[in-house]
Design an enzyme around this catalytic site. Sequence first.
Site, PDB file in Angstrom:
ATOM      1  N   GLU A 125     -21.612 -36.976 -97.436  1.00 51.36           N
ATOM      2  CA  GLU A 125     -22.141 -35.625 -97.635  1.00 51.36           C
ATOM      3  C   GLU A 125     -22.403 -35.311 -99.105  1.00 51.36           C
ATOM      4  OE1 GLU A 125     -20.353 -32.715 -94.971  1.00 51.36           O
ATOM      5  OE2 GLU A 125     -20.434 -31.255 -96.591  1.00 51.36           O
ATOM      6  N   ASP A 126     -21.477 -35.670 -99.970  1.00 53.98           N
ATOM      7  CA  ASP A 126     -21.600 -35.267-101.379  1.00 53.98           C
ATOM      8  C   ASP A 126     -22.192 -36.346-102.276  1.00 53.98           C
ATOM      9  OD1 ASP A 126     -20.494 -32.843-100.750  1.00 53.98           O
ATOM     10  OD2 ASP A 126     -18.470 -33.372-101.387  1.00 53.98           O
TER      11      ASP A 126
END
Length: 188
Positions: A64-65
Amino acid sequence: MQEWIAVLKAADAAARWHTHQRRKGPAGEPYINHLLEVAMLVAQATHGSDPNLVIAALLHDAIEDSEVPRDLIAAAFGEEVAAIVMEVTDDKSLPQAERKRIQVETAAHKSHKAKVLKLADKTSNIRAIAASPPADWSVKRRMEYVDWAEAVGRELRGVCPWLEGQLDEAVAAARRTFTPDTTGTTGK
Ligand code: ZN
């Protein structure tokens, strides 16, 4: 590979993949602090019996990051780890409000391991809101965040009573920071 070596290898990978990322609060803690806290919570919750879940906790924000490819995680740490990480990864192409709504709606349908990981993640995030809230977050925004995380937690009830207790405590502690301290004022 011995399991504890795999866990350390994941911690090392997480530190590298999130090396420039910091928590949003004014304390600006290195992001690895969050990943280690979540890993510790799931390790305690499972009494150290599930190294793959601890590894997934260390890597839970990598896709996600840091846009780490799922296949890279699968190749290095196995399919189960990659699958758990995918389960707790939001679709970043969706608007944030939509992603938040989906988290509440889908939480109860996740695998047991993903549920434990989500509980630990929410606990860590709410603790951070209480300890070092982002400077640009209004009280209202902080309150809404805690309400939302609590709503996700509600969908995960029955998964792990100890971890649910940790989440409840974090929610209560965060809410105490929203109200003025009235201890000692009895109105007399
Ligand atoms: Zn997280």
